[in-house]
Write a protein that holds these residues in place. Structure first.
Motif, short mmCIF file in Angstrom:
data_model
loop_
_atom_site.label_atom_id
_atom_site.label_comp_id
_atom_site.label_asym_id
_atom_site.label_seq_id
_atom_site.Cartn_x
_atom_site.Cartn_y
_atom_site.Cartn_z
N THR A 88 -4.14 -1.29 10.80
CA THR A 88 -2.90 -0.70 10.28
C THR A 88 -2.86 -0.82 8.77
OG1 THR A 88 -1.74 -1.33 12.30
CG2 THR A 88 -0.39 -0.82 10.39
N LYS A 89 -3.35 -1.94 8.25
CA LYS A 89 -3.38 -2.13 6.80
C LYS A 89 -4.22 -1.06 6.12
CE LYS A 89 -6.06 -5.31 5.07
NZ LYS A 89 -6.61 -6.64 4.72
N ASP A 90 -5.36 -0.72 6.70
CA ASP A 90 -6.22 0.31 6.12
C ASP A 90 -5.49 1.64 6.01
OD1 ASP A 90 -8.42 -1.41 5.91
OD2 ASP A 90 -9.05 -1.00 7.97
N TRP A 91 -4.78 2.03 7.08
CA TRP A 91 -4.08 3.32 7.08
C TRP A 91 -2.91 3.33 6.09
CZ3 TRP A 91 -6.58 7.18 9.01
CH2 TRP A 91 -7.43 7.01 10.11
N VAL A 92 -2.18 2.21 6.03
CA VAL A 92 -1.05 2.14 5.09
C VAL A 92 -1.54 2.23 3.65
CG1 VAL A 92 0.78 0.63 4.21
CG2 VAL A 92 0.46 0.87 6.68
N CYS A 93 -2.60 1.49 3.34
CA CYS A 93 -3.14 1.51 1.98
C CYS A 93 -3.72 2.88 1.64
CB CYS A 93 -4.22 0.44 1.83
SG CYS A 93 -3.59 -1.26 1.87
N GLY A 95 -2.71 5.77 2.79
CA GLY A 95 -1.58 6.67 2.53
C GLY A 95 -0.95 6.42 1.18
N ALA A 96 -0.82 5.14 0.81
CA ALA A 96 -0.24 4.81 -0.49
C ALA A 96 -1.12 5.29 -1.64
CB ALA A 96 -0.02 3.29 -0.59
N ALA A 255 -2.34 -0.21 -3.68
CA ALA A 255 -3.19 0.08 -2.52
C ALA A 255 -4.58 -0.51 -2.69
CB ALA A 255 -3.28 1.59 -2.32
N ASP A 264 -4.57 -8.89 7.78
CA ASP A 264 -4.52 -8.00 8.94
C ASP A 264 -3.65 -8.58 10.05
OD1 ASP A 264 -6.15 -6.03 7.90
OD2 ASP A 264 -7.99 -6.96 8.64
N PHE A 267 0.02 -7.55 9.98
CA PHE A 267 0.27 -6.23 10.53
C PHE A 267 0.16 -6.24 12.04
CE2 PHE A 267 -0.61 -5.23 6.17
CZ PHE A 267 0.17 -4.13 5.90
#
Length: 277
Positions: A88-93, A95-96, A255, A264, A267
């Protein structure tokens, strides 16, 4: 085509002494394969910039922060054997970072053109190159192999640049390359892009991707527009930056740094709490 040829040939000449440090032909072939993915990214970039704007090209290239985790999920065969699924952290970063690049680059956005579709191939080829470099680095983990594979990558890119020059300009292209030597300012720029922006960058990238997840590395690469803006302010005196630029820079910087400071497990814990409710 002439400038690209000169740039990559100079990079290849600078790194070619490192080729004999490879532990095997397999390491060199792995590096060459990665170089072909990088070369494909450069080719579509050059084609796209003939019709699209540099700003849109930069944003579309930044999509690599999304492409890398997406390729890992959709095409497991391309995931490094010791790699992990995106968190989830990878996807949030991702997107940011993408939002930050958009804020920096897309002020005064122009209407879509056909070249935008070509530019959209950049993150695919560059993103796959990160994954393949990461896999090669884990298969051939020594520092000597990292140096040799970086050299093989640049040699492969230079070979493609040679084919490009011949196809675009024929034998006359080499005359255009020689003409660059009559332009001192162009030679200075060429030396910088060949040695720092290409040779050194690929060396560091090859070393890092064996030790850092490709998704995290792609976040750092996405910060390129931020550093370009900062250097333009310091070296060229450009100060026409507004709130959107500041916000975009903050998103990109956050990000890029987040993977080092966010856990991780935090999250994952939040996701688990949501599922239990």
């Amino acid at each position: 085509a002439a400038y690209s040829f000169a740039r990559f040939e100079a990079s290849a000449l600078a790194l070619s002494p490192l080729l004999p440090r490879a532990s095997s032909k397999g390491a060199l072939l792995a590096g060459a394969e990665c170089g072909l993915w990088i070369a494909a990214g450069y080719v579509v970039q050059c084609l796209a910039l003939q019709g699209t704007t540099a700003a849109k090209g930069a944003l579309l290239a930044a999509l690599q922060v999304v492409v890398v985790p997406a390729v890992v999920v959709l095409f497991p065969a391309l995931r490094p054997k010791e790699g992990k699924q995106p968190t989830t952290k990878d996807w949030v970063c991702a997107g940011a970072a993408l939002a930050g690049v958009a804020l920096l680059e897309l002020q005064g956005l122009t209407a879509p053109v056909a070249s935008d579709a070509v530019a959209a191939l950049q993150p695919v080829f560059f993103g796959i190159s990160y994954l393949r470099i990461a896999e090669a680095g884990r298969k051939y983990p020594s520092d000597d192999d990292a140096l040799a594979m970086a050299a093989a990558q640049v040699v492969a890119v230079a070979a493609v640049a040679s084919i490009w020059l011949l196809g675009a300009e024929g034998a006359d292209g080499f005359g255009h390359v020689l003409a660059l030597s009559d332009q001192p300012q162009t030679l200075a720029v060429l030396a910088w892009t060949a040695l720092a922006s290409t040779a050194l960058t690929i060396l560091l990238q090859t070393y890092a991707l064996a030790r850092v997840p490709a998704a995290t590395a792609s976040l750092v690469v996405s910060s390129e527009p931020l550093w370009a803006a900062l250097l333009a302010a310091v070296l060229l005196g450009e100060t026409n930056y507004g709130a959107a630029d500041v916000a975009g820079g903050a998103l990109i910087l956050g990000a890029s740094l987040a993977p080092a400071f966010l856990d991780d497990d935090a999250f994952a814990g939040n996701a688990a709490d949501d599922d239990s409710e």
